[in-house]
Scaffold this motif. Structure first.
Motif, mmCIF file in Angstrom:
data_model
loop_
_atom_site.group_PDB
_atom_site.id
_atom_site.type_symbol
_atom_site.label_atom_id
_atom_site.label_comp_id
_atom_site.label_asym_id
_atom_site.label_seq_id
_atom_site.Cartn_x
_atom_site.Cartn_y
_atom_site.Cartn_z
ATOM 1 N N LYS A 115 10.681 8.520 1.346
ATOM 2 C CA LYS A 115 11.685 7.463 1.169
ATOM 3 C C LYS A 115 11.003 6.106 1.207
ATOM 4 C CE LYS A 115 12.858 7.527 6.107
ATOM 5 N NZ LYS A 115 13.947 7.692 7.095
ATOM 6 N N ARG A 116 11.761 5.074 0.843
ATOM 7 C CA ARG A 116 11.189 3.744 0.719
ATOM 8 C C ARG A 116 10.623 3.258 2.053
ATOM 9 N NH1 ARG A 116 14.740 -1.289 -1.516
ATOM 10 N NH2 ARG A 116 15.485 -1.352 0.630
ATOM 11 N N LEU A 117 9.447 2.642 1.983
ATOM 12 C CA LEU A 117 8.806 2.118 3.177
ATOM 13 C C LEU A 117 9.224 0.672 3.389
ATOM 14 C CD1 LEU A 117 6.761 4.368 1.897
ATOM 15 C CD2 LEU A 117 5.220 3.507 3.642
ATOM 16 N N GLU A 118 9.617 0.342 4.600
ATOM 17 C CA GLU A 118 10.041 -1.012 4.933
ATOM 18 C C GLU A 118 9.331 -1.480 6.189
ATOM 19 O OE1 GLU A 118 14.269 -0.821 5.234
ATOM 20 O OE2 GLU A 118 14.562 -0.965 3.063
ATOM 21 N N GLU A 119 9.214 -2.801 6.314
ATOM 22 C CA GLU A 119 8.456 -3.379 7.416
ATOM 23 C C GLU A 119 9.007 -2.962 8.772
ATOM 24 O OE1 GLU A 119 6.600 -7.749 8.623
ATOM 25 O OE2 GLU A 119 8.295 -7.605 7.248
ATOM 26 N N ILE B 76 0.838 -1.203 0.000
ATOM 27 C CA ILE B 76 0.000 0.000 0.000
ATOM 28 C C ILE B 76 0.873 1.254 0.000
ATOM 29 C CG2 ILE B 76 -1.637 1.321 1.399
ATOM 30 C CD1 ILE B 76 -2.733 -1.446 2.357
ATOM 31 N N GLY B 77 1.850 1.295 0.905
ATOM 32 C CA GLY B 77 2.698 2.475 1.003
ATOM 33 C C GLY B 77 3.580 2.673 -0.223
ATOM 34 N N GLU B 78 4.150 1.582 -0.737
ATOM 35 C CA GLU B 78 5.029 1.702 -1.900
ATOM 36 C C GLU B 78 4.265 2.074 -3.165
ATOM 37 O OE1 GLU B 78 8.542 1.427 -2.554
ATOM 38 O OE2 GLU B 78 8.329 2.016 -0.463
ATOM 39 N N THR B 79 3.030 1.599 -3.283
ATOM 40 C CA THR B 79 2.221 1.977 -4.449
ATOM 41 C C THR B 79 1.925 3.466 -4.445
ATOM 42 O OG1 THR B 79 1.198 -0.221 -4.506
ATOM 43 C CG2 THR B 79 0.067 1.548 -5.676
ATOM 44 N N LEU B 80 1.572 4.000 -3.283
ATOM 45 C CA LEU B 80 1.302 5.437 -3.188
ATOM 46 C C LEU B 80 2.582 6.232 -3.424
ATOM 47 C CD1 LEU B 80 -0.592 7.753 -2.708
ATOM 48 C CD2 LEU B 80 -0.427 7.361 -0.243
ATOM 49 N N ARG B 81 3.695 5.789 -2.864
ATOM 50 C CA ARG B 81 4.973 6.490 -3.062
ATOM 51 C C ARG B 81 5.384 6.444 -4.539
ATOM 52 N NH1 ARG B 81 10.742 5.907 -2.708
ATOM 53 N NH2 ARG B 81 10.571 3.668 -3.018
ATOM 54 N N TRP C 193 3.142 14.511 4.103
ATOM 55 C CA TRP C 193 3.351 13.448 3.117
ATOM 56 C C TRP C 193 4.815 13.336 2.715
ATOM 57 C CZ3 TRP C 193 -0.902 12.589 -1.112
ATOM 58 C CH2 TRP C 193 -2.127 12.342 -0.483
ATOM 59 N N TYR C 194 5.549 14.433 2.782
ATOM 60 C CA TYR C 194 6.964 14.374 2.400
ATOM 61 C C TYR C 194 7.745 13.491 3.371
ATOM 62 C CZ TYR C 194 5.881 18.209 -0.770
ATOM 63 O OH TYR C 194 5.337 18.988 -1.770
ATOM 64 N N ASP C 195 7.377 13.529 4.645
ATOM 65 C CA ASP C 195 8.024 12.653 5.631
ATOM 66 C C ASP C 195 7.510 11.213 5.505
ATOM 67 O OD1 ASP C 195 9.535 14.709 6.731
ATOM 68 O OD2 ASP C 195 7.944 15.283 8.126
ATOM 69 N N LYS D 286 7.484 13.718 -11.652
ATOM 70 C CA LYS D 286 8.338 13.863 -12.844
ATOM 71 C C LYS D 286 7.639 14.651 -13.946
ATOM 72 C CE LYS D 286 10.754 9.443 -12.194
ATOM 73 N NZ LYS D 286 10.986 8.095 -12.787
ATOM 74 N N VAL D 287 6.318 14.471 -14.074
ATOM 75 C CA VAL D 287 5.607 15.055 -15.220
ATOM 76 C C VAL D 287 4.831 16.328 -14.872
ATOM 77 C CG1 VAL D 287 5.457 12.849 -16.420
ATOM 78 C CG2 VAL D 287 3.640 13.493 -14.843
ATOM 79 N N GLU D 288 4.322 16.418 -13.634
ATOM 80 C CA GLU D 288 3.534 17.597 -13.234
ATOM 81 C C GLU D 288 3.892 18.006 -11.810
ATOM 82 O OE1 GLU D 288 1.547 19.502 -14.831
ATOM 83 O OE2 GLU D 288 1.194 18.402 -16.719
ATOM 84 N N PRO D 289 5.122 18.462 -11.579
ATOM 85 C CA PRO D 289 5.544 18.792 -10.212
ATOM 86 C C PRO D 289 4.742 19.941 -9.594
ATOM 87 C CG PRO D 289 7.175 19.516 -11.821
ATOM 88 C CD PRO D 289 6.209 18.668 -12.552
ATOM 89 N N ASP D 290 4.425 20.946 -10.370
ATOM 90 C CA ASP D 290 3.695 22.091 -9.828
ATOM 91 C C ASP D 290 2.291 21.690 -9.371
ATOM 92 O OD1 ASP D 290 5.872 23.692 -10.370
ATOM 93 O OD2 ASP D 290 5.135 24.289 -12.345
ATOM 94 N N TRP D 291 1.618 20.882 -10.169
ATOM 95 C CA TRP D 291 0.280 20.424 -9.777
ATOM 96 C C TRP D 291 0.357 19.603 -8.500
ATOM 97 C CZ3 TRP D 291 -1.766 15.618 -8.892
ATOM 98 C CH2 TRP D 291 -3.154 15.548 -8.758
ATOM 99 N N LEU D 292 1.339 18.705 -8.411
ATOM 100 C CA LEU D 292 1.437 17.835 -7.241
ATOM 101 C C LEU D 292 1.769 18.629 -5.989
ATOM 102 C CD1 LEU D 292 1.345 14.911 -6.247
ATOM 103 C CD2 LEU D 292 3.792 14.748 -6.715
ATOM 104 N N ARG D 293 2.639 19.631 -6.122
ATOM 105 C CA ARG D 293 3.025 20.450 -4.967
ATOM 106 C C ARG D 293 1.801 21.126 -4.340
ATOM 107 N NH1 ARG D 293 6.281 23.373 -7.485
ATOM 108 N NH2 ARG D 293 8.136 22.080 -7.215
ATOM 109 N N ALA D 294 0.843 21.479 -5.161
ATOM 110 C CA ALA D 294 -0.356 22.159 -4.655
ATOM 111 C C ALA D 294 -1.343 21.196 -4.011
ATOM 112 C CB ALA D 294 -1.038 22.899 -5.805
#
Length: 550
Positions: free
Chosen positions: A196-200, A163-168, A190-192, A176-184
């Motif tokens: 980075k990669r989620l591990e058990e 679940i976490g890796e799919t969202l990440r 969410w940045y924390d 990569k394609v729409e950074p400005d849209w995503l930033r808004a």
């Protein structure tokens, strides 16, 4: 890059002189070049290239390098370095000693060209044609098949990691394609949470905390999906594969969003054949066979097994891990027939066989599918005095069945089983069956008559004939040769890393298996030409004692 097909150049004199001085007795690549040639030609791959543009590397060399690369289990960088630095490789490839080689990326570009045009099978097929012309491969002989599991080149994720890796993964792709849209759209936390990669090891250990985190990530995913599918969102975002992956994973893992986000119960989850296991490899599936569990694929290897001939792999089939062996057999037979290499006898284990396949293989391809078949599993067959199906007399023309007490059936109803295969339901009259003095040997039901479900005539008779055949000594002797395919799988695993994907995705995994099969064939043919005998089955010293004592 363009291609102008050229004739295969001879080995340069200086290269030949130096190599023969270094290897006075020769080595396997010298023997390959001298006795077998180079197999490939530029013309065989001309359709992969345009007719104008920058000159391409000669594809016959790239094809041969690919086989040699897999024969030694080398990476692209290592293979490119071998072309530059090894004199035996230069001899096989008709290169000058001073040739500086090429960038390693050329090999991956060549693989992409092969896969994009569906020409990857040529790596194996052209070699087999050459072996057949030299009398090293018999047409319409005997062949055998078995499968083994293949691990995908992705992490095996727990449910929470998925679940976490799919969202990440989705967030990274959109960034990569729409950074400005995503930033808004994303909150600061969410940045924390997904930076980075989620591990058990990072996840909570108690079930309540685990479910709380899953619900929180589920809510985040639904929030992102709502923003993606809003009217004002740029259309290219919705077209991203990662976005569709997020939507499917959330559909598979969560109930429809309400005031509380809930994970799906196991009983409400989709079947394993549909369930995504990694956002990086959408085709990898989880499967289990006895004690083995894996996420990835299955590979089916088919090889010739005629007496006094080399054992050569004739076909490779790569499937999803959840695909049953029986489903692979028709595709294998179709491919072998298309290449005019279908065997007259195909030896497989019971997992590859059914009554339908026994008939279909013989009628559709002229192949005798030699395999053990399941015995009648009803309690009547196991009881010494019980009446199983073999005790009933079937009149196919009149569509009537007589029981062991010589009573006629009442109903003959064609139908289909749960898999859509044709079957026949047969019923006896209740009034007659209840009065039968032999009823206890026929059915355990106290109120219902004996009912039968049988296969259609051709399949029924083929299955019964196979059951009778497997009781004979001739069958045991013929079937004994199937064990040799286990050695082929062992060779593939130990020497060629067959069970570990080099690349991501089913198509690339299939390419790897084809190249591996071609490499195995090359090694085997060279061993055959050198007169190296096939290895015998190894037995421990302790096991030999049992034979000596017997």
């Amino acid at each position: 890059m363009s291609l102008q097909p050229q004739a295969i150049p001879p080995v340069p004199e200086e290269t030949s002189r130096v190599v023969h001085a270094a290897f006075p007795k020769g080595n396997r690549y010298m023997r390959m070049r001298d006795e077998l040639g180079v197999f490939f030609s530029d013309q065989a791959f001309a359709h992969l290239y345009p007719h104008c543009g920058h000159a391409a590397q000669t594809p016959w060399r790239l094809a041969l390098i690919t086989i040699m690369q897999f024969a030694e289990n080398l990476s692209d960088r290592q293979a490119a370095e071998a072309v530059r630095a090894r004199i035996d490789w230069k001899y096989a490839l008709s290169l000058e000693l001073t040739d500086t080689g090429f960038d390693f990326s050329v090999l991956s570009e060549f693989r992409d060209r092969l896969r994009a045009s569906g020409a990857e099978q040529q790596l194996l097929e052209i070699m087999l044609q050459a072996f057949q012309q030299k009398g090293l491969l018999k047409a319409h002989g005997r062949q055998r098949t078995d499968s083994t599991h293949v691990l995908a080149k992705v992490r095996d994720l727990t449910r929470l990691e998925l679940i976490g890796e799919t969202l990440r993964h989705t967030l990274n792709t959109i960034a990569k394609v729409e950074p400005d849209w995503l930033r808004a759209q994303v909150p600061d936390e969410w940045y924390d949470r997904y930076g980075k990669r989620l591990e058990e090891a990072q996840f909570p250990k108690t079930p309540p905390e685990w479910e709380t985190l899953a619900s929180k990530m589920g809510a985040d995913g639904f929030r992102l999906l709502d923003a993606i599918y809003a009217d004002e969102t740029p259309t290219p975002i919705r077209a991203l594969v990662a976005v569709e992956t997020l939507r499917q994973v959330w559909l598979q893992q969560f109930y429809a969003p309400t005031s509380a986000i809930q994970l799906r119960a196991t009983k409400d989850s989709p079947p394993g054949a549909l369930r995504i296991r990694s956002p990086q490899d959408l085709e990898a599936r989880y499967s289990a066979k006895r004690s083995t569990e894996w996420t990835g694929y299955k590979v089916h290897l088919t090889e010739s097994c005629d007496d006094f001939m080399p054992r050569l792999l004739t076909h490779v089939e790569t499937t999803e891990a959840t695909t049953a062996d029986q489903e692979a057999i028709p595709r294998i037979h179709q491919a072998l027939k298309a290449k005019e290499r279908a065997p007259h006898q195909h030896i497989v284990d019971q997992g590859y066989t059914s009554a339908h396949l026994l008939v279909h293989s013989q009628q559709g391809f002229g192949i005798d599918l030699l395999s053990p078949v399941a015995r009648n599993s009803g309690w009547q067959a196991k009881a010494k005095d019980g009446f199983d199906l073999a005790h009933f007399e079937i009149d196919w023309k009149r569509k009537v069945v007589r029981c062991p007490n010589h009573k006629r059936s009442h109903l003959w109803t064609p139908g289909k089983d749960s898999y859509g295969k044709p079957i026949i339901h047969i019923e006896f009259k209740r009034s007659v069956c209840l009065k039968c003095p032999m009823r206890s040997q026929c059915t355990r039901s106290k109120e219902q008559p004996r009912n039968l479900t049988i296969k259609v005539q051709e399949e029924y008779q083929a299955l019964e004939a196979a059951r009778e055949r497997q009781k004979t000594e001739e069958f045991k002797q013929a079937y004994a040769i199937r064990a040799g395919i286990e050695g082929t799988i062992a060779q593939g695993v130990r020497s060629f890393d067959l069970r570990q994907c080099r690349y991501i995705g089913l198509s690339k995994a299939h390419f790897q298996h084809i190249a591996t099969a071609a490499a195995i064939n090359l090694v085997r043919i060279l061993a055959w030409l050198e007169g190296i005998p096939l290895a015998k089955t190894r037995r421990s010293h302790f096991a030999k004692l049992a034979t000596a004592n017997g």
